[in-house]
Design a protein around this motif. Structure first.
Motif, PDB file in Angstrom:
ATOM      1  N   ILE A 102       0.946  -1.205  -0.014  1.00  0.00           N
ATOM      2  CA  ILE A 102       0.104  -0.084   0.022  1.00  0.00           C
ATOM      3  C   ILE A 102       0.939   1.218  -0.068  1.00  0.00           C
ATOM      4  O   ILE A 102       0.857   2.243  -0.692  1.00  0.00           O
ATOM      5  CB  ILE A 102      -0.927  -0.023   1.367  1.00  0.00           C
ATOM      6  CG1 ILE A 102      -1.859  -1.245   1.137  1.00  0.00           C
ATOM      7  CG2 ILE A 102      -1.659   1.247   1.240  1.00  0.00           C
ATOM      8  CD1 ILE A 102      -2.969  -1.359   2.398  1.00  0.00           C
ATOM      9  N   MET A 103       1.895   1.258   0.870  1.00  0.00           N
ATOM     10  CA  MET A 103       2.754   2.332   1.042  1.00  0.00           C
ATOM     11  C   MET A 103       3.708   2.542  -0.391  1.00  0.00           C
ATOM     12  O   MET A 103       3.827   3.771  -1.003  1.00  0.00           O
ATOM     13  CB  MET A 103       3.856   2.340   2.119  1.00  0.00           C
ATOM     14  CG  MET A 103       3.036   2.240   3.421  1.00  0.00           C
ATOM     15  SD  MET A 103       2.274   4.136   3.587  1.00  0.00           S
ATOM     16  CE  MET A 103       1.087   3.664   5.111  1.00  0.00           C
ATOM     17  N   THR A 104       4.078   1.421  -0.963  1.00  0.00           N
ATOM     18  CA  THR A 104       4.939   1.450  -2.061  1.00  0.00           C
ATOM     19  C   THR A 104       4.008   1.992  -3.250  1.00  0.00           C
ATOM     20  O   THR A 104       4.738   2.865  -3.979  1.00  0.00           O
ATOM     21  CB  THR A 104       5.412   0.035  -2.654  1.00  0.00           C
ATOM     22  OG1 THR A 104       6.218  -0.181  -1.356  1.00  0.00           O
ATOM     23  CG2 THR A 104       6.452   0.305  -3.657  1.00  0.00           C
ATOM     24  N   GLN A 105       2.822   1.692  -3.474  1.00  0.00           N
ATOM     25  CA  GLN A 105       2.074   2.075  -4.424  1.00  0.00           C
ATOM     26  C   GLN A 105       1.715   3.404  -4.336  1.00  0.00           C
ATOM     27  O   GLN A 105       1.445   4.086  -5.456  1.00  0.00           O
ATOM     28  CB  GLN A 105       0.660   1.175  -4.418  1.00  0.00           C
ATOM     29  CG  GLN A 105       0.900  -0.232  -5.096  1.00  0.00           C
ATOM     30  CD  GLN A 105      -0.339  -1.265  -4.784  1.00  0.00           C
ATOM     31  OE1 GLN A 105      -1.352  -0.774  -4.371  1.00  0.00           O
ATOM     32  NE2 GLN A 105      -0.078  -2.521  -5.116  1.00  0.00           N
ATOM     33  N   TYR A 187       8.722  -5.703  -3.899  1.00  0.00           N
ATOM     34  CA  TYR A 187       8.282  -4.598  -3.634  1.00  0.00           C
ATOM     35  C   TYR A 187       8.761  -3.507  -4.597  1.00  0.00           C
ATOM     36  O   TYR A 187      10.131  -3.784  -4.393  1.00  0.00           O
ATOM     37  CB  TYR A 187       8.263  -4.467  -1.989  1.00  0.00           C
ATOM     38  CG  TYR A 187       7.317  -5.063  -1.419  1.00  0.00           C
ATOM     39  CD1 TYR A 187       5.987  -4.890  -1.077  1.00  0.00           C
ATOM     40  CD2 TYR A 187       7.927  -6.346  -0.987  1.00  0.00           C
ATOM     41  CE1 TYR A 187       5.332  -5.666  -0.226  1.00  0.00           C
ATOM     42  CE2 TYR A 187       7.231  -7.354  -0.105  1.00  0.00           C
ATOM     43  CZ  TYR A 187       5.958  -7.089   0.152  1.00  0.00           C
ATOM     44  OH  TYR A 187       5.072  -7.860   0.868  1.00  0.00           O
ATOM     45  N   ASN A 188       8.299  -2.598  -5.052  1.00  0.00           N
ATOM     46  CA  ASN A 188       8.754  -1.716  -6.005  1.00  0.00           C
ATOM     47  C   ASN A 188       9.417  -0.534  -5.083  1.00  0.00           C
ATOM     48  O   ASN A 188       9.253   0.576  -5.486  1.00  0.00           O
ATOM     49  CB  ASN A 188       7.871  -1.169  -6.918  1.00  0.00           C
ATOM     50  CG  ASN A 188       8.466  -0.498  -7.968  1.00  0.00           C
ATOM     51  OD1 ASN A 188       9.686  -0.789  -8.429  1.00  0.00           O
ATOM     52  ND2 ASN A 188       7.781   0.451  -8.483  1.00  0.00           N
ATOM     53  N   VAL A 189      10.291  -0.739  -4.257  1.00  0.00           N
ATOM     54  CA  VAL A 189      10.875   0.147  -3.281  1.00  0.00           C
ATOM     55  C   VAL A 189      12.132   0.809  -4.034  1.00  0.00           C
ATOM     56  O   VAL A 189      12.651   0.071  -4.727  1.00  0.00           O
ATOM     57  CB  VAL A 189      11.380  -0.234  -1.945  1.00  0.00           C
ATOM     58  CG1 VAL A 189      10.273  -0.680  -1.299  1.00  0.00           C
ATOM     59  CG2 VAL A 189      12.372  -1.379  -2.089  1.00  0.00           C
ATOM     60  N   ASP A 190      12.726   2.063  -3.572  1.00  0.00           N
ATOM     61  CA  ASP A 190      13.853   2.538  -4.275  1.00  0.00           C
ATOM     62  C   ASP A 190      14.876   2.304  -3.582  1.00  0.00           C
ATOM     63  O   ASP A 190      16.254   2.691  -4.145  1.00  0.00           O
ATOM     64  CB  ASP A 190      13.370   4.059  -4.181  1.00  0.00           C
ATOM     65  CG  ASP A 190      12.471   4.508  -5.188  1.00  0.00           C
ATOM     66  OD1 ASP A 190      12.507   4.330  -6.540  1.00  0.00           O
ATOM     67  OD2 ASP A 190      11.359   5.015  -4.737  1.00  0.00           O
ATOM     68  N   GLY A 191      14.808   1.937  -2.352  1.00  0.00           N
ATOM     69  CA  GLY A 191      15.932   1.500  -1.517  1.00  0.00           C
ATOM     70  C   GLY A 191      15.654   0.953  -0.241  1.00  0.00           C
ATOM     71  O   GLY A 191      14.671   0.687  -0.048  1.00  0.00           O
ATOM     72  N   PRO A 241      18.703   0.903  -9.759  1.00  0.00           N
ATOM     73  CA  PRO A 241      19.551   0.372  -8.447  1.00  0.00           C
ATOM     74  C   PRO A 241      18.518   0.454  -7.234  1.00  0.00           C
ATOM     75  O   PRO A 241      17.331   1.160  -7.166  1.00  0.00           O
ATOM     76  CB  PRO A 241      20.461   1.551  -8.356  1.00  0.00           C
ATOM     77  CG  PRO A 241      20.082   2.778  -9.282  1.00  0.00           C
ATOM     78  CD  PRO A 241      18.948   2.127 -10.315  1.00  0.00           C
ATOM     79  N   PHE A 242      18.748  -0.417  -6.385  1.00  0.00           N
ATOM     80  CA  PHE A 242      18.312   0.056  -4.999  1.00  0.00           C
ATOM     81  C   PHE A 242      19.136   0.624  -4.176  1.00  0.00           C
ATOM     82  O   PHE A 242      20.397  -0.004  -4.070  1.00  0.00           O
ATOM     83  CB  PHE A 242      18.146  -1.752  -4.394  1.00  0.00           C
ATOM     84  CG  PHE A 242      17.013  -2.405  -4.978  1.00  0.00           C
ATOM     85  CD1 PHE A 242      15.590  -2.082  -4.331  1.00  0.00           C
ATOM     86  CD2 PHE A 242      17.206  -3.178  -5.646  1.00  0.00           C
ATOM     87  CE1 PHE A 242      14.670  -2.923  -4.982  1.00  0.00           C
ATOM     88  CE2 PHE A 242      15.878  -4.015  -6.263  1.00  0.00           C
ATOM     89  CZ  PHE A 242      14.767  -3.769  -5.669  1.00  0.00           C
ATOM     90  N   LEU A 243      19.097   1.803  -3.845  1.00  0.00           N
ATOM     91  CA  LEU A 243      20.070   2.466  -2.989  1.00  0.00           C
ATOM     92  C   LEU A 243      20.109   1.860  -1.516  1.00  0.00           C
ATOM     93  O   LEU A 243      19.066   1.155  -0.940  1.00  0.00           O
ATOM     94  CB  LEU A 243      19.585   3.730  -2.738  1.00  0.00           C
ATOM     95  CG  LEU A 243      19.914   4.586  -4.163  1.00  0.00           C
ATOM     96  CD1 LEU A 243      19.255   6.205  -3.853  1.00  0.00           C
ATOM     97  CD2 LEU A 243      21.226   4.459  -4.864  1.00  0.00           C
ATOM     98  N   MET A 244      21.212   1.956  -0.792  1.00  0.00           N
ATOM     99  CA  MET A 244      21.280   1.307   0.523  1.00  0.00           C
ATOM    100  C   MET A 244      21.918   2.544   1.520  1.00  0.00           C
ATOM    101  O   MET A 244      22.851   3.067   1.574  1.00  0.00           O
ATOM    102  CB  MET A 244      22.218   0.373   0.454  1.00  0.00           C
ATOM    103  CG  MET A 244      22.725  -0.186   1.756  1.00  0.00           C
ATOM    104  SD  MET A 244      23.564  -1.889   1.510  1.00  0.00           S
ATOM    105  CE  MET A 244      24.555  -2.001   2.801  1.00  0.00           C
ATOM    106  N   ALA A 245      20.853   2.740   2.582  1.00  0.00           N
ATOM    107  CA  ALA A 245      20.777   3.811   3.371  1.00  0.00           C
ATOM    108  C   ALA A 245      21.419   3.002   4.948  1.00  0.00           C
ATOM    109  O   ALA A 245      20.764   1.742   5.049  1.00  0.00           O
ATOM    110  CB  ALA A 245      19.805   4.739   3.563  1.00  0.00           C
ATOM    111  N   VAL A 246      22.048   3.801   5.669  1.00  0.00           N
ATOM    112  CA  VAL A 246      22.257   3.081   7.076  1.00  0.00           C
ATOM    113  C   VAL A 246      22.105   4.196   8.058  1.00  0.00           C
ATOM    114  O   VAL A 246      22.109   5.330   7.648  1.00  0.00           O
ATOM    115  CB  VAL A 246      23.917   2.601   7.233  1.00  0.00           C
ATOM    116  CG1 VAL A 246      24.286   1.345   6.134  1.00  0.00           C
ATOM    117  CG2 VAL A 246      24.717   3.662   7.110  1.00  0.00           C
ATOM    118  N   ARG A 247      21.713   3.955   9.260  1.00  0.00           N
ATOM    119  CA  ARG A 247      21.457   5.013  10.280  1.00  0.00           C
ATOM    120  C   ARG A 247      22.404   4.451  11.413  1.00  0.00           C
ATOM    121  O   ARG A 247      22.147   3.160  12.038  1.00  0.00           O
ATOM    122  CB  ARG A 247      20.042   5.138  10.591  1.00  0.00           C
ATOM    123  CG  ARG A 247      19.719   6.137  11.685  1.00  0.00           C
ATOM    124  CD  ARG A 247      18.362   6.722  11.926  1.00  0.00           C
ATOM    125  NE  ARG A 247      17.596   5.925  12.766  1.00  0.00           N
ATOM    126  CZ  ARG A 247      16.687   6.230  13.780  1.00  0.00           C
ATOM    127  NH1 ARG A 247      17.068   7.699  13.937  1.00  0.00           N
ATOM    128  NH2 ARG A 247      16.086   5.445  14.484  1.00  0.00           N
TER     129      ARG A 247
END
Length: 501
Positions: A102-105, A187-191, A241-247
């Motif tokens: 739902i969020m991705t769409q 899921y069609n996420v960007d990262g 690309p799938f971007l990769m973030a870290v916290r």
């Protein structure tokens, strides 16, 4: 560079000024019905015309391997026990969808970048709260593999929770990889975001009071490297690309102490977005900016709720005016944008207001009323605890629980960071407010950036001083106090109010 590497570099370096995290509690607590519109209404619908560039959605991930999306590799958090009676996870899945779809769409349709967040070792399943046991019993991985935890449900190490996953165990690392693969394939996420702040205990040594070993640093780096390789593999397959973030904590030495060799990750190009801080802020934001930019990685300091112990002090830090001051400090540091974790202590109305204000433009944002504090987080504390961090703090921590005592016939000082409010075109007033434990002794001399001020007003234990705008600096300002009296004076808190005339 290959075509894919160019795509990835362009995606990494795109302008994103406002990043907002949703911890996924809307699915579990806030929906009255299992209707996608009802879910979006809670925290998401107002993004479409806001300044938010990137949305981070966490599908519970508490503890490791427990999700509210339709997972096959982990456990679905579908309980309705205790405080979870409104949990709509299973109803959405039964409809052929789930909260992440739902969020991705929604984000795909509204041109909002979306990342999936994994909490790397969340231990709400052992907080001692009424719900903790229910959460623990929902985690099939931990029930089946108790040897993969740092201790046990009933055994609490000195730092962290016994149910924390032990990342020395290969099964733990494989679960992490499988979870990321499942999301990126379906899921069609960007990262993806690896949130190492929920919660920052990954190995037995730091949990029992000694720094992580070199071998443990290597184990975690290898995991991060494998996640990065997986993201690239799957990104190449879809030609995006799938971007990769870290916290992570905003201190290289503290990160290494708990098992995170963050600088090595940056040096190897394993990270695309660097998000720093959470419960704790250990350095000025310029530290994080310098670290990320040294390796051409964009940096997004995280604004989280204050957890200073004094209730009134905490409330004053959770206002929209205080939030604006925090944003202006980040923009002044050279950071690429601001990461808003959940609501950063704001109530819903103020959160909606803030993300519709021009917080992506420091020139426009300068012309808004705001409050600057010496310290927002104070010393800080990690929920569930972690390896002691006090010795890594390099910024002021002034708040009522950590006051400054100015000894009799002595002097002391503190620093206050302020954004560049001179960028705006509206005239402003600047007021310094000092909060004391006792009535303000009028013989105390107060200096701001070297100039002594006459007392403007006192009300109870609060002293007010008007500041000439010419004395205000974008960056570090010095508050200096000289106490010539025979009694100690205790400063509890300090702020500068900026108001449009």
């Amino acid at each position: 560079m290959t075509d894919f590497e160019v795509l990835k570099q362009n995606a990494r370096n795109k302008t994103r000024r406002v990043l907002l995290e949703n911890d996924g509690c809307d699915t579990v607590y806030e929906c009255s019905t299992a209707d996608p519109k009802e879910l979006l209404k809670q925290r998401t619908l107002y993004l479409s015309d806001s300044k938010v560039d990137t949305y981070f959605y966490c599908t519970w991930s508490s503890g490791l391997g427990v999700y509210t999306h339709n997972t096959k590799v982990g456990s679905i958090f579908n309980t309705k026990d205790i405080i979870f009676k409104n949990n709509k996870t299973q109803e959405f899945i039964d409809q052929g969808t789930d909260c992440l779809k739902i969020m991705t769409q929604y984000c795909n349709t509204n041109n909002i970048e979306i990342f999936w967040t994994m909490r790397m070792n969340d231990v709400h399943d052992n907080h001692g709260a009424e719900y903790s046991k229910t959460m623990y019993q929902s985690n099939q991985f931990k029930l089946d593999s108790p040897d993969c935890m740092i201790a046990t449900y009933g055994d609490r190490p000195p730092y962290g929770a016994g149910t924390a996953a032990d990342f020395e165990k290969e099964k733990v690392r494989q679960l992490v990889l499988d979870s990321f693969r499942e999301v990126m394939e379906n899921y069609n996420v960007d990262g993806i975001l690896l949130d190492f702040f929920r919660h920052p205990v990954f190995f037995k040594e730091p949990a029992y009071g000694t720094p992580a070993t070199q071998a443990q640093l290597g184990i975690m780096t290898e995991l991060v490297r494998n996640v990065n390789m997986l993201a690239d593999e799957l990104g190449r397959k879809r030609n995006r690309p799938f971007l990769m973030a870290v916290r992570v904590p905003d201190s290289v030495p503290f990160c290494k102490t708990i098992g995170l060799d963050i600088e090595k990750w940056l040096k190897e190009g394993l990270v695309d977005l660097l998000v720093t801080s959470s419960y704790l802020q250990l350095n000025h934001w310029e530290y994080s900016v310098a670290l990320g930019h040294r390796y051409n990685i964009p940096v997004y300091p995280s604004l989280d709720e204050s957890r200073v112990r004094d209730e009134n002090a905490r409330k004053s830090r959770h206002t929209l005016k205080a939030f604006r001051g925090r944003v202006m400090n980040i923009l002044n540091s050279g950071a690429d944008g601001v990461f808003i974790f959940n609501n950063s202590g704001l109530n819903r109305d103020n959160l909606i207001s803030c993300i519709h204000e021009p917080l992506n433009n420091p020139t426009l944002y300068a012309d808004y009323d705001k409050d600057y504090f010496v310290s927002i987080r104070g010393v800080g504390a990690v929920a569930g605890s972690c390896f002691p961090h006090n010795k890594y703090i390099n910024i002021p921590v002034l708040n009522p629980h950590h006051p400054i005592v100015i000894k009799a016939d002595n002097k002391d000082y503190t620093f206050m960071e302020m954004g560049n409010d001179a960028l705006g075109c509206q005239p402003k007033t600047y007021t310094l407010k000092l909060f004391f434990k006792e009535s303000f002794p009028k013989e105390v001399n107060v200096f701001f950036n070297g100039e002594c001020f006459s007392l403007d007003n006192t009300e109870g234990n609060t002293a007010t001083f008007k500041i000439d705008e010419k004395l205000i600096k974008a960056g570090t300002n010095i508050i200096f106090m000289h106490n010539p009296s025979r009694e100690d004076v205790t400063l509890l808190d300090a702020l500068v109010q900026v108001r449009l005339r």
